[in-house]
Enzyme design. Structure first.
Site: not given
Ligand code: GDG
Length: 476
Positions: A167, A380
């Site tokens: 990821h 990222d």
């Molecule tokens: C990995 C990789 C890759 C965030 N703030 C709140 C909240 N969120 C949720 C978002 C989103 C998730 O968290 C963050 O998703 P990301 O894609 O930014 O990153 P990660 O899950 O940390 O990590 C990344 C991912 O895997 C998938 O392959 O995209 O690059 O590092 O879904 O909605 N949710 C709530 N409140 C918040 O304040 N409810």
């Protein structure tokens, strides 16, 4: 998937274990991976193996049994002791692989003890998987914490098809070479049948590292979405599969009555100002200080922004015991205070900083109503926030201001405003451009972005990965 059933392995199980008034209970977890894979696993009576996130004092067997009866699929728990969590998860995964794979060598700690525990814990996950895997399972292992599970499964004699998806980014050869255990890790990865990465760049980096570091590894075929490497007698597929979100779920959610109301209140309180939204886990990869400095620069460059724009930065607490993260938190507190003290006027504070997570209604309301999403990680893997923002911009009026170093830039770059987060002047210029962007242009860009995310949603991602995983291998 014909008659095959899916067995997913990830660091955390897709559940939340909690205690209420002395009674333990398990509820399904949330998040992108769960949304994507749970329906597939549930539909086939599949299996999910992972760490339950609780210690052995919890009556887990009973709870898991109950979960299987209620949800229709099986969970395999890998309990971990405190030392294991410390060395495998906090140590090797988050203080070695995480910064190295995000090109941030300065944050890396290399410890032989942590590496040993990482291998032992990966073997534990493999043992739990081997216990539950039938002949008709295909096994899909996820992410950097579990890179060696496939290798240990092979050592245990497991012959099922093994897929792996990373990821986070895969680094260039120059960076990967710094890892003291690079050959062992690379040889372990080559035991999978299919390795999936987020972007073409990650896939190329991996192929370059594999062919440079392991004698005899060569590319024998190249297709659009995957290449085939020969490693001794074996053929290994290496592909790129950009992960996505459940577009319809976000789009529908953003149209709901509660979100509509919450969005209305948000803007009502802003008195006509444009809202620039940042939402990130607290992490040094997210480019948070740089983002504040770019916003400060925009305020210096364009006085017309004063009183008419607000940066709302939500930072979700994360890895709070790691010193690098504590230092980052202190830096953000200080810089937000300094910039606000410098520019605030009566009735206007330029930066609103929230250090907690938002509930789902608030999250969707913020996405829906913000005029600009300001998403500028230094690196990222993908960044799902960028895709969720587009799915929730149902009025087509949002501008996506995105780092060129997020994996999402490959799909969204054409209609987002792409920036290099290290370039403060140009990032500030992009904030001003977004602020002034005419409605027609906003609509045009956002409708294209929404179409892209809708067409390539997370269900398509699952389908494409499993399709390549099960494709008969081309003749060499
Ligand atoms: C990995 C990789 C890759 C965030 N703030 C709140 C909240 N969120 C949720 C978002 C989103 C998730 O968290 C963050 O998703 P990301 O894609 O930014 O990153 P990660 O899950 O940390 O990590 C990344 C991912 O895997 C998938 O392959 O995209 O690059 O590092 O879904 O909605 N949710 C709530 N409140 C918040 O304040 N409810």
């Amino acid at each position: 998937m014909d008659d095959k059933r899916l067995l997913v392995v990830s660091n955390r199980l897709p559940i939340v274990v909690s205690e209420q008034e002395g009674n333990w209970q398990i509820t399904p977890g949330s998040g992108g991976l769960v949304t994507a894979l749970e329906p597939v696993i549930r539909g086939q009576g599949g299996t999910w193996v992972g760490w339950p996130g609780c210690d052995s004092s919890v009556p887990l067997d009973e709870l898991l049994d109950h979960f299987r009866q209620e949800q229709g699929y099986q969970l395999g728990a890998v309990p971990l002791g405190d030392d294991e969590v410390e060395r495998y998860y906090r140590g090797f995964s988050n203080e070695t692989l995480w910064p190295l794979f995000h090109d941030l060598l300065g944050h890396c700690h290399f410890s032989g003890t942590n590496w040993t525990t990482y291998q032992e814990v990966n073997r534990k996950f493999a043992a739990a998987t081997a216990d539950l895997a039938d002949e008709d399972h295909i096994v899909w292992i996820h992410d950097y914490q579990l890179a060696l599970v496939g290798h240990h499964l092979r050592e245990m004699g497991v012959e099922q098809t093994l897929g792996y998806f990373l990821h986070i980014p895969f680094p260039s050869l120059d960076l990967f070479r710094r890892l003291p255990w690079k050959e062992e890790l690379m040889r372990g990865l080559l035991d999978y049948d299919l390795l999936g990465f987020q972007t073409l760049r990650d896939r190329r980096n991996f192929v370059q590292c594999a062919t440079a570091l392991i004698p005899g590894v060569e590319t024998v075929r190249r297709h659009r979405h995957f290449s085939v490497l020969r490693h001794g007698e074996r053929l290994v597929r290496v592909g790129h599969f950009p992960i996505s979100i459940d577009f319809n779920e976000f789009d529908q959610g953003a149209r709901s009555h509660e979100v509509d109301e919450a969005a209305w209140y948000l803007h009502e309180n802003l008195q006509g100002r444009q809202l620039v939204l940042g939402i990130d886990r607290l992490d040094y990869t997210k480019g948070l200080p740089e983002r504040l400095y770019a916003f400060e620069r925009a305020l210096e460059m364009a006085p017309e922004l004063h009183g008419n724009i607000t940066l709302l930065q939500v930072v979700v607490p994360s890895r709070t015991l790691v010193p690098d993260y504590q230092n980052l938190k202190e830096l953000l507190d200080r810089e937000v205070g300094r910039i606000n003290a410098r520019f605030s006027q009566s009735g206007w504070v330029p930066i609103h900083y929230i250090y907690r997570s938002l509930d789902r209604t608030q999250l969707l309301a913020h996405y829906r109503t913000s005029e600009v999403a300001f998403i500028t990680p230094l690196r990222d893997g993908m960044n799902l926030v960028a895709k969720e923002y587009c799915a929730c911009s149902i009025d087509n009026n949002g501008v996506l201001l995105l780092s060129e170093f997020a994996g999402a830039a490959d799909q969204l770059g054409q209609h987002a405003l792409l920036v290099n987060p290290y370039d403060l002047d140009r990032t500030a210029g992009a904030i001003i451009e977004a602020f002034k962007m005419p409605t027609d242009e906003r609509r045009f860009r956002m409708s294209r972005l929404r179409n892209e995310v809708k067409r390539n949603d997370v269900h398509r991602w699952v389908g494409r990965f499993l399709n390549v995983l099960q494709m008969p291998l081309p003749q060499g």
